[in-house]
Design an enzyme around this catalytic site. Structure first.
Site, PDB file in Angstrom:
ATOM      1  N   PHE A  39       0.849  -1.185   0.000  1.00 38.29           N
ATOM      2  CA  PHE A  39       0.000   0.000   0.000  1.00 38.29           C
ATOM      3  C   PHE A  39       0.888   1.239   0.000  1.00 38.29           C
ATOM      4  CE2 PHE A  39      -3.196   3.002   1.662  1.00 38.29           C
ATOM      5  CZ  PHE A  39      -4.212   2.703   0.773  1.00 38.29           C
ATOM      6  N   ASP A  87       1.814  -6.087   7.292  1.00 37.98           N
ATOM      7  CA  ASP A  87       0.652  -5.207   7.369  1.00 37.98           C
ATOM      8  C   ASP A  87      -0.573  -6.065   7.069  1.00 37.98           C
ATOM      9  OD1 ASP A  87      -1.447  -3.433   6.909  1.00 37.98           O
ATOM     10  OD2 ASP A  87      -0.174  -1.917   5.983  1.00 37.98           O
ATOM     11  N   TYR A 106     -10.959  -0.665  10.532  1.00 30.86           N
ATOM     12  CA  TYR A 106     -12.175  -0.108   9.926  1.00 30.86           C
ATOM     13  C   TYR A 106     -12.583  -0.850   8.656  1.00 30.86           C
ATOM     14  CZ  TYR A 106      -8.569   2.482   7.297  1.00 30.86           C
ATOM     15  OH  TYR A 106      -7.468   2.834   6.550  1.00 30.86           O
ATOM     16  N   LYS A 107     -11.795  -1.821   8.227  1.00 30.46           N
ATOM     17  CA  LYS A 107     -12.148  -2.587   7.030  1.00 30.46           C
ATOM     18  C   LYS A 107     -12.949  -3.830   7.441  1.00 30.46           C
ATOM     19  CE  LYS A 107      -7.948  -0.967   4.655  1.00 30.46           C
ATOM     20  NZ  LYS A 107      -8.553  -0.028   3.698  1.00 30.46           N
ATOM     21  N   ARG A 141     -12.841  -2.967  -7.944  1.00 28.59           N
ATOM     22  CA  ARG A 141     -12.452  -3.810  -6.817  1.00 28.59           C
ATOM     23  C   ARG A 141     -13.678  -4.193  -5.991  1.00 28.59           C
ATOM     24  NH1 ARG A 141      -8.481  -1.934  -1.929  1.00 28.59           N
ATOM     25  NH2 ARG A 141     -10.279  -0.596  -1.568  1.00 28.59           N
TER      26      ARG A 141
END
Length: 395
Positions: free
Chosen positions: A113, A182, A207-208, A354
């Site tokens: 990321f 990560d 939060y995902k 996505r």
């Protein structure tokens, strides 16, 4: 077997919406609103500053960390919550570099990321290190005796490619390097096993797939063998051995407590606790099986019915997380049309549509509806409307 019908009912999912973007932001747990309101009414309102002791706010980062630990293959007392993911990346990376003072190379890959790479670039500049970025398939070969730390995101945010954590960690250790993982796109989506993989550090957001809410606090894990030796550059008040002694000299707290930095976000962590309640009784092996079922069905459906899309994710489910990407030359406009029709995924530049599949609340009906509507949009060309080509600040 896990009861995914029950867990689906634990989330507020707007009527008429098929939500396939939990890899970006999970939906609100039904209990979160009441939990936060109750905390504000009974704790903040009535206890005021006494809530740090009476309501356990001060210990909350460790208490919640223990609940996250179960979902990532870590043990009690090994995970602490707080701050943002970028801060936790900075802490883990700086601590790892300090543990390998004779080496100055940070190894990462081009699928990482970007914000992780930004942190690494700045830290490398400050510490006289070098960031070496290679293609994902070249990581193993790039591990040599110059590498201090290998820093990878387990699941690629664009393609969903799943790194072999255990194999790459073993290879890093054989080269004398440390391994940081990560877990932003894997915690709550795949059956992570940090202890079994013998990783050194791990970080992630909540939060995902963990559904903690916008900006929910991040977490950091340190392997117990490093917990009392790790010395992150970012040394905060809450990571001091005795914060309320107000000692002008920093003395690190024992173990994972030294990875605390700022005052914990109590309201946000209260919402996260409500989200973690949903995970009670969920088998991670069942979760993984469900994820594979959903993503396989989606790939098969899209390739059978949707013209003009090219798979951008590994076809082998063992090499894929819980998200699927397809490329289209006008991917942004197609996704905006899809969202307008009630199927929410997202777009990643330059051309990727996505779709994240969260087994706690997605089912095969979601898959079938998404495929059907996507096929219609591509077939009738309704995506080619001016409104669908306009980009907002967040894409």
């Amino acid at each position: 077997m896990s009861d995914f019908i029950k867990t689906r009912a634990a989330f507020h999912l707007p009527r008429g919406v098929t939500y396939l973007d939990g890899n970006s932001l999970g939906p609100m747990p039904v209990a979160a609103q009441g939990r936060v309101a109750g905390m504000m009414a009974a704790e903040w309102s009535e206890m005021l500053i006494g809530g740090w002791n009476k309501a356990g706010w001060y210990a909350q980062p460790r208490h919640v960390g223990d609940r996250v630990a179960r979902l990532i293959g870590a043990g009690p007392g090994e995970v602490v919550m707080g701050d943002t993911l970028s801060i936790k990346v900075f802490q883990a990376l700086s601590a790892a570099l300090a543990l390998r003072p004779d080496r100055r190379v940070i190894l990462s890959d081009s699928g990482n990321f970007p914000s992780d790479l930004y942190v690494a670039q700045g830290l490398a500049r400050a510490m006289g290190a070098t960031l070496r970025v290679v293609a994902p398939e070249e990581v193993e070969a790039a591990l040599d005796d110059s590498v201090a730390v290998m820093m990878l995101t387990e699941v690629d945010y664009r393609t969903g490619r799943l790194h072999d954590m255990a194999a790459l960690t073993a290879r890093a250790h054989a080269a004398g390097a440390l391994a940081i993982w990560d877990l932003a796109h894997s915690a709550g989506a795949v059956d992570v096993d940090l202890t079994g993989a013998d990783a050194d550090f791990a970080v992630g957001c909540t939060y995902k797939y963990l559904n903690g809410g916008p900006g929910a606090p991040a977490f950091i894990w340190t392997h117990p063998r490093h917990a009392d030796d790790a010395q992150p550059i970012l040394q905060g008040w809450m990571g001091h051995a005795a914060p309320f002694a107000f000692d002008p000299e920093y003395r690190p707290a024992p173990g994972i407590e030294r990875m605390r930095v700022g005052t914990p976000p109590v309201i946000a962590m209260t919402a996260l606790e409500a989200a973690l309640d949903v995970w009670e009784g969920v088998s991670l092996s069942d979760l993984r099986a469900r994820s594979i079922e959903l993503t396989q069905a989606f790939i098969a459906g899209v390739e059978a019915e949707c013209q003009g899309l090219v798979l951008n994710s590994p076809r082998d489910p063992a090499r894929r997380g819980s998200q699927v990407g397809f490329c289209h030359p006008q991917g942004f406009a197609v996704m905006q049309a899809l969202i307008a029709a009630g199927v929410v995924g997202d777009f990643r530049a330059p051309d990727v549509l996505r779709f994240g599949f969260a087994p706690l609340y997605n089912d095969l009906e979601d898959v079938n509806r998404a495929v059907s509507i996507l096929a219609r949009i591509l077939r009738d060309g309704s995506w080619d409307h001016d409104d669908y080509h306009r980009k907002a600040a967040v894409t």
